[in-house]
Design a protein around this motif. Sequence first.
Motif, mmCIF file in Angstrom:
data_model
loop_
_atom_site.group_PDB
_atom_site.id
_atom_site.type_symbol
_atom_site.label_atom_id
_atom_site.label_comp_id
_atom_site.label_asym_id
_atom_site.label_seq_id
_atom_site.Cartn_x
_atom_site.Cartn_y
_atom_site.Cartn_z
ATOM 1 N N UNK A 140 0.834 -1.205 0.000
ATOM 2 C CA UNK A 140 0.000 0.000 0.000
ATOM 3 C C UNK A 140 0.868 1.253 0.000
ATOM 4 N N UNK A 141 0.299 2.307 -0.575
ATOM 5 C CA UNK A 141 0.843 3.656 -0.522
ATOM 6 C C UNK A 141 -0.324 4.579 -0.186
ATOM 7 N N UNK A 142 -0.038 5.857 -0.003
ATOM 8 C CA UNK A 142 -1.109 6.808 0.301
ATOM 9 C C UNK A 142 -0.926 8.079 -0.514
ATOM 10 N N UNK A 143 -2.013 8.829 -0.652
ATOM 11 C CA UNK A 143 -1.956 10.164 -1.215
ATOM 12 C C UNK A 143 -2.644 11.113 -0.246
ATOM 13 N N UNK A 144 -2.157 12.340 -0.241
ATOM 14 C CA UNK A 144 -2.726 13.404 0.583
ATOM 15 C C UNK A 144 -3.027 14.575 -0.325
ATOM 16 N N UNK A 145 -4.255 15.059 -0.274
ATOM 17 C CA UNK A 145 -4.651 16.225 -1.047
ATOM 18 C C UNK A 145 -4.697 17.440 -0.147
ATOM 19 N N UNK A 146 -4.029 18.503 -0.551
ATOM 20 C CA UNK A 146 -4.038 19.761 0.193
ATOM 21 C C UNK A 146 -4.367 20.893 -0.769
ATOM 22 N N UNK A 147 -4.805 22.002 -0.223
ATOM 23 C CA UNK A 147 -5.126 23.159 -1.046
ATOM 24 C C UNK A 147 -6.300 22.874 -1.961
ATOM 25 N N UNK A 148 -6.224 23.353 -3.189
ATOM 26 C CA UNK A 148 -7.321 23.213 -4.142
ATOM 27 C C UNK A 148 -7.625 21.749 -4.459
ATOM 28 N N UNK A 149 -6.599 20.890 -4.453
ATOM 29 C CA UNK A 149 -6.827 19.466 -4.752
ATOM 30 C C UNK A 149 -7.632 18.771 -3.669
ATOM 31 N N UNK A 150 -7.664 19.326 -2.460
ATOM 32 C CA UNK A 150 -8.367 18.681 -1.352
ATOM 33 C C UNK A 150 -9.878 18.777 -1.499
ATOM 34 N N UNK A 151 -10.354 19.680 -2.336
ATOM 35 C CA UNK A 151 -11.792 19.822 -2.572
ATOM 36 C C UNK A 151 -12.579 19.897 -1.262
ATOM 37 N N UNK A 152 -12.039 20.644 -0.321
ATOM 38 C CA UNK A 152 -12.710 20.838 0.966
ATOM 39 C C UNK A 152 -12.395 19.803 2.020
ATOM 40 N N UNK A 153 -11.734 18.709 1.645
ATOM 41 C CA UNK A 153 -11.392 17.665 2.615
ATOM 42 C C UNK A 153 -10.230 18.131 3.481
ATOM 43 N N UNK A 154 -10.277 17.781 4.751
ATOM 44 C CA UNK A 154 -9.190 18.112 5.669
ATOM 45 C C UNK A 154 -8.912 16.917 6.561
ATOM 46 N N UNK A 155 -7.798 16.989 7.286
ATOM 47 C CA UNK A 155 -7.466 15.946 8.260
ATOM 48 C C UNK A 155 -7.424 14.577 7.631
ATOM 49 N N UNK A 156 -7.999 13.595 8.322
ATOM 50 C CA UNK A 156 -7.968 12.212 7.826
ATOM 51 C C UNK A 156 -8.718 12.064 6.513
ATOM 52 N N UNK A 157 -9.706 12.920 6.266
ATOM 53 C CA UNK A 157 -10.496 12.818 5.040
ATOM 54 C C UNK A 157 -9.703 13.206 3.796
ATOM 55 N N UNK A 158 -8.567 13.862 3.960
ATOM 56 C CA UNK A 158 -7.726 14.259 2.818
ATOM 57 C C UNK A 158 -6.722 13.180 2.445
ATOM 58 N N UNK A 159 -6.698 12.065 3.207
ATOM 59 C CA UNK A 159 -5.747 10.967 2.991
ATOM 60 C C UNK A 159 -6.479 9.794 2.345
ATOM 61 N N UNK A 160 -5.867 9.228 1.300
ATOM 62 C CA UNK A 160 -6.405 8.030 0.649
ATOM 63 C C UNK A 160 -5.310 6.981 0.601
ATOM 64 N N UNK A 161 -5.630 5.774 1.056
ATOM 65 C CA UNK A 161 -4.695 4.646 0.936
ATOM 66 C C UNK A 161 -5.041 3.867 -0.337
ATOM 67 N N UNK A 162 -4.001 3.379 -1.008
ATOM 68 C CA UNK A 162 -4.158 2.643 -2.263
ATOM 69 C C UNK A 162 -3.469 1.291 -2.118
ATOM 70 N N UNK A 163 -4.186 0.202 -2.380
ATOM 71 C CA UNK A 163 -3.597 -1.132 -2.443
ATOM 72 C C UNK A 163 -3.131 -1.370 -3.867
ATOM 73 N N UNK A 164 -1.891 -1.831 -4.030
ATOM 74 C CA UNK A 164 -1.320 -2.013 -5.368
ATOM 75 C C UNK A 164 -1.115 -3.488 -5.660
ATOM 76 N N UNK A 165 -1.464 -3.873 -6.875
ATOM 77 C CA UNK A 165 -1.226 -5.238 -7.337
ATOM 78 C C UNK A 165 0.220 -5.345 -7.805
ATOM 79 N N UNK A 166 0.895 -6.385 -7.361
ATOM 80 C CA UNK A 166 2.280 -6.581 -7.787
ATOM 81 C C UNK A 166 2.403 -7.828 -8.642
#
Length: 193
Positions: free
Chosen positions: A167-193
């Motif tokens: 897994x990896x994660x992304x964090x959106x801040x500023x305009x990319x966050x679309x109003x999300x803050x805190x934990x809601x601005x974090x997305x975890x991604x499961x990757x197929x290997x």
Amino acid sequence: MRIGIVSDTHDDLAAVEAAVALFDREGVDAVVHCGDFVAPFSVTPFDVGGGDDPDAGFDFHAVRGNNDGEWAVQTTVEAFGTYHGEAGTLSFGDGGAESAGDEGAVEVAVTHGTSGVVVDALVDCGDYDYVFHGHTHAHGVEERGGTVRVNPGGLPIPVDGADDEFRVATLDVGADADGATGVDAVTHHALDL
């Protein structure tokens, strides 16, 4: 601004390449590696510089992990990114990395996470909006006292509590966050290997 967060890639080129591909698809502006590359050859795939296009690729930041035994990891990262040693602080905003003072900028502390005491101290001190760390190979996100702790996860290892997929994660801040803050601005991604 979108930030990619990765840790504990442990010389697995398939995992590194999957992470880089995801970060490219997600259009991240910066990637933060929380340590445990292990050897320099597993650093180089993160060098996706834009060549003649300054808008291509992403800024790259890394800290040292407890398994980064080859000191050449540092010089390899420094050839195209910023190496912060055992820990570092960053400021991210719509102006990019190191945009302290930008409206909407977030303050981030990064460490590998070998010491849970250090991670907790960084979270609890109240100086940072986010604390990034790895080491446990278990993804997670929690908010305490206004600071969000983010562990992107890592490669699966045979340890209780570790993730069963990379897994990896992304964090959106500023305009990319679309109003999300805190934990809601974090997305975890499961990757197929």
